[in-house]
Design a protein around this motif. Structure first.
Motif, PDB file in Angstrom:
ATOM      1  N   ARG A  75      56.770  26.313  44.387  1.00  0.00           N
ATOM      2  CA  ARG A  75      57.049  27.711  44.032  1.00  0.00           C
ATOM      3  C   ARG A  75      56.556  28.657  45.135  1.00  0.00           C
ATOM      4  O   ARG A  75      57.196  29.656  45.434  1.00  0.00           O
ATOM      5  N   ARG A  76      55.407  28.337  45.745  1.00  0.00           N
ATOM      6  CA  ARG A  76      54.861  29.218  46.793  1.00  0.00           C
ATOM      7  C   ARG A  76      55.781  29.273  48.006  1.00  0.00           C
ATOM      8  O   ARG A  76      55.874  30.297  48.662  1.00  0.00           O
ATOM      9  N   ILE A  77      56.445  28.145  48.322  1.00  0.00           N
ATOM     10  CA  ILE A  77      57.346  28.181  49.480  1.00  0.00           C
ATOM     11  C   ILE A  77      58.759  28.558  49.056  1.00  0.00           C
ATOM     12  O   ILE A  77      59.687  28.492  49.854  1.00  0.00           O
ATOM     13  N   GLY A  78      58.918  28.977  47.797  1.00  0.00           N
ATOM     14  CA  GLY A  78      60.181  29.549  47.354  1.00  0.00           C
ATOM     15  C   GLY A  78      61.211  28.556  46.851  1.00  0.00           C
ATOM     16  O   GLY A  78      62.374  28.918  46.663  1.00  0.00           O
ATOM     17  N   LEU A  79      60.814  27.290  46.618  1.00  0.00           N
ATOM     18  CA  LEU A  79      61.761  26.298  46.099  1.00  0.00           C
ATOM     19  C   LEU A  79      61.880  26.436  44.583  1.00  0.00           C
ATOM     20  O   LEU A  79      60.878  26.453  43.888  1.00  0.00           O
ATOM     21  N   PRO A  80      63.126  26.546  44.063  1.00  0.00           N
ATOM     22  CA  PRO A  80      63.291  26.669  42.614  1.00  0.00           C
ATOM     23  C   PRO A  80      63.031  25.341  41.901  1.00  0.00           C
ATOM     24  O   PRO A  80      62.973  24.284  42.539  1.00  0.00           O
ATOM     25  N   ARG A  81      62.892  25.413  40.576  1.00  0.00           N
ATOM     26  CA  ARG A  81      62.678  24.215  39.759  1.00  0.00           C
ATOM     27  C   ARG A  81      63.743  23.168  40.082  1.00  0.00           C
ATOM     28  O   ARG A  81      64.934  23.471  40.117  1.00  0.00           O
ATOM     29  N   GLY A  82      63.277  21.946  40.325  1.00  0.00           N
ATOM     30  CA  GLY A  82      64.196  20.838  40.535  1.00  0.00           C
ATOM     31  C   GLY A  82      64.664  20.674  41.966  1.00  0.00           C
ATOM     32  O   GLY A  82      65.277  19.664  42.300  1.00  0.00           O
ATOM     33  N   ARG A 139      65.947   7.811  40.184  1.00  0.00           N
ATOM     34  CA  ARG A 139      67.393   7.632  40.351  1.00  0.00           C
ATOM     35  C   ARG A 139      68.006   7.098  39.051  1.00  0.00           C
ATOM     36  O   ARG A 139      69.054   7.558  38.615  1.00  0.00           O
ATOM     37  N   ILE A 140      67.307   6.130  38.453  1.00  0.00           N
ATOM     38  CA  ILE A 140      67.819   5.546  37.203  1.00  0.00           C
ATOM     39  C   ILE A 140      67.855   6.618  36.117  1.00  0.00           C
ATOM     40  O   ILE A 140      68.847   6.738  35.384  1.00  0.00           O
ATOM     41  N   ALA A 141      66.800   7.443  36.044  1.00  0.00           N
ATOM     42  CA  ALA A 141      66.760   8.523  35.044  1.00  0.00           C
ATOM     43  C   ALA A 141      67.925   9.496  35.269  1.00  0.00           C
ATOM     44  O   ALA A 141      68.499  10.027  34.314  1.00  0.00           O
ATOM     45  N   TYR A 142      68.291   9.698  36.528  1.00  0.00           N
ATOM     46  CA  TYR A 142      69.425  10.572  36.859  1.00  0.00           C
ATOM     47  C   TYR A 142      70.738   9.935  36.393  1.00  0.00           C
ATOM     48  O   TYR A 142      71.565  10.584  35.762  1.00  0.00           O
ATOM     49  N   TRP A 143      70.900   8.645  36.688  1.00  0.00           N
ATOM     50  CA  TRP A 143      72.110   7.941  36.266  1.00  0.00           C
ATOM     51  C   TRP A 143      72.242   7.918  34.745  1.00  0.00           C
ATOM     52  O   TRP A 143      73.333   7.972  34.207  1.00  0.00           O
ATOM     53  N   LEU A 144      71.106   7.829  34.061  1.00  0.00           N
ATOM     54  CA  LEU A 144      71.130   7.787  32.594  1.00  0.00           C
ATOM     55  C   LEU A 144      71.329   9.180  32.002  1.00  0.00           C
ATOM     56  O   LEU A 144      71.439   9.331  30.799  1.00  0.00           O
ATOM     57  N   GLY A 145      71.351  10.202  32.860  1.00  0.00           N
ATOM     58  CA  GLY A 145      71.556  11.564  32.374  1.00  0.00           C
ATOM     59  C   GLY A 145      70.274  12.220  31.875  1.00  0.00           C
ATOM     60  O   GLY A 145      70.314  13.288  31.268  1.00  0.00           O
ATOM     61  N   LEU A 146      69.121  11.597  32.117  1.00  0.00           N
ATOM     62  CA  LEU A 146      67.846  12.175  31.681  1.00  0.00           C
ATOM     63  C   LEU A 146      67.388  13.280  32.631  1.00  0.00           C
ATOM     64  O   LEU A 146      66.726  14.225  32.220  1.00  0.00           O
ATOM     65  N   LYS A 147      67.745  13.121  33.897  1.00  0.00           N
ATOM     66  CA  LYS A 147      67.358  14.120  34.903  1.00  0.00           C
ATOM     67  C   LYS A 147      68.613  14.715  35.523  1.00  0.00           C
ATOM     68  O   LYS A 147      69.624  14.031  35.656  1.00  0.00           O
ATOM     69  N   ASP A 148      68.520  15.992  35.904  1.00  0.00           N
ATOM     70  CA  ASP A 148      69.662  16.662  36.519  1.00  0.00           C
ATOM     71  C   ASP A 148      69.790  16.342  38.003  1.00  0.00           C
ATOM     72  O   ASP A 148      70.837  16.573  38.607  1.00  0.00           O
ATOM     73  N   VAL A 149      68.705  15.870  38.586  1.00  0.00           N
ATOM     74  CA  VAL A 149      68.700  15.562  40.020  1.00  0.00           C
ATOM     75  C   VAL A 149      68.082  14.171  40.222  1.00  0.00           C
ATOM     76  O   VAL A 149      67.267  13.751  39.404  1.00  0.00           O
ATOM     77  N   PRO A 150      68.500  13.458  41.283  1.00  0.00           N
ATOM     78  CA  PRO A 150      67.996  12.080  41.448  1.00  0.00           C
ATOM     79  C   PRO A 150      66.602  11.962  42.046  1.00  0.00           C
ATOM     80  O   PRO A 150      66.185  10.854  42.388  1.00  0.00           O
ATOM     81  N   TRP A 151      65.821  13.099  42.214  1.00  0.00           N
ATOM     82  CA  TRP A 151      64.459  12.973  42.749  1.00  0.00           C
ATOM     83  C   TRP A 151      63.430  13.478  41.767  1.00  0.00           C
ATOM     84  O   TRP A 151      63.778  14.097  40.778  1.00  0.00           O
ATOM     85  N   LEU A 201      61.905  15.342  27.655  1.00  0.00           N
ATOM     86  CA  LEU A 201      61.958  16.680  27.065  1.00  0.00           C
ATOM     87  C   LEU A 201      62.961  17.536  27.816  1.00  0.00           C
ATOM     88  O   LEU A 201      63.003  17.518  29.037  1.00  0.00           O
ATOM     89  N   LYS A 202      63.743  18.278  27.073  1.00  0.00           N
ATOM     90  CA  LYS A 202      64.702  19.152  27.755  1.00  0.00           C
ATOM     91  C   LYS A 202      64.129  20.556  27.907  1.00  0.00           C
ATOM     92  O   LYS A 202      64.394  21.252  28.863  1.00  0.00           O
ATOM     93  N   ARG A 203      63.351  21.003  26.949  1.00  0.00           N
ATOM     94  CA  ARG A 203      62.725  22.320  27.090  1.00  0.00           C
ATOM     95  C   ARG A 203      61.376  22.314  26.377  1.00  0.00           C
ATOM     96  O   ARG A 203      61.067  21.418  25.604  1.00  0.00           O
ATOM     97  N   GLY A 204      60.617  23.355  26.633  1.00  0.00           N
ATOM     98  CA  GLY A 204      59.307  23.459  26.013  1.00  0.00           C
ATOM     99  C   GLY A 204      58.650  24.750  26.442  1.00  0.00           C
ATOM    100  O   GLY A 204      59.284  25.592  27.083  1.00  0.00           O
ATOM    101  N   THR A 205      57.381  24.880  26.084  1.00  0.00           N
ATOM    102  CA  THR A 205      56.632  26.077  26.446  1.00  0.00           C
ATOM    103  C   THR A 205      56.080  25.903  27.855  1.00  0.00           C
ATOM    104  O   THR A 205      55.282  24.992  28.089  1.00  0.00           O
TER     105      THR A 205
END
Ligand code: CTP
Ligand code: K
Ligand code: MG
Length: 168
Positions: free
Chosen positions: A102-109, A156-168, A28-32
């Motif tokens: 989020r509590r320690i201030g890390l943004p999405r991803g 990592r594979i999902a990142y290489w396939l372009g499914l994820k913006d970051v490899p973790w 999914l790229k976006r949602g509620t």
């Protein structure tokens, strides 16, 4: 030896629905957002845009489908019970770690060492054990290592396939 392999396979199959439920939202790229965009008392997002209702429902759908298939295939109801609870636990564990991020201030991803690797596994294990699952300690430890490594690799594979913006 045969018994150990048997136990390892059983444990792997118990976690299969959880692994599937954890992996499916990535399509999914976006949602509620589950938090509906709301902030916590600290003024930061409760969970963030990376946790959506669509992702949660998709994960539950695929996780329960796999759990049901295992039940039908093995005629062992425990695969349905623990598999479904594992699917739910995986998604809740993922949400729990987003809440902490989020509590320690890390943004999405943003990377969160250990949390990103263990989130779904800890959540799944907690609910599976809470619903009565009692795996043997040694084979469980072996599978825990294998599943967490697999999770790191599939991200990592999902990142290489372009499914994820970051490899973790
Ligand atoms: N996802 C979703 N709903 C969920 C879980 C995941 O829609 N309940 C989707 C989102 O598109 C998310 C992607 O799967 O970006 C990857 O999940 P994950 O890595 O857990 O989310 P992050 O974007 O890294 O967000 P966070 O920092 O909160 O972990
Ligand atoms: K995550
Ligand atoms: Mg992430």
């Amino acid at each position: 030896m045969g018994e150990l392999l048997d136990e390892l396979l059983q444990i792997a199959l118990m976690y299969l629905p959880a692994m599937v439920s954890n992996a499916s939202p990535v399509f999914l790229k976006r949602g509620t957002p589950i938090d509906f965009g709301r902030n916590f008392v600290d003024g930061k997002r409760i969970l963030g845009d990376g946790k959506t209702w669509e992702g949660f429902l998709l994960g539950m759908w695929f996780g329960i489908t796999v759990a049901t298939s295992l039940w039908v295939g093995t005629e062992d109801f425990r695969y349905f019970l623990y598999g479904s609870m594992g699917s739910l636990g995986a998604l809740l564990g993922d949400m729990f770690f987003s809440f902490i991020k989020r509590r320690i201030g890390l943004p999405r991803g943003a990377p969160f060492p250990l949390g990103d690797q263990l989130d779904f596994f800890l959540g799944a294990t907690a609910l599976m054990v809470a619903s009565g699952w009692r795996p043997q300690a040694f084979p469980w430890l072996v599978m825990a290592f294998v599943i967490v490594m697999l999770h790191v690799m599939t991200n990592r594979i999902a990142y290489w396939l372009g499914l994820k913006d970051v490899p973790w």
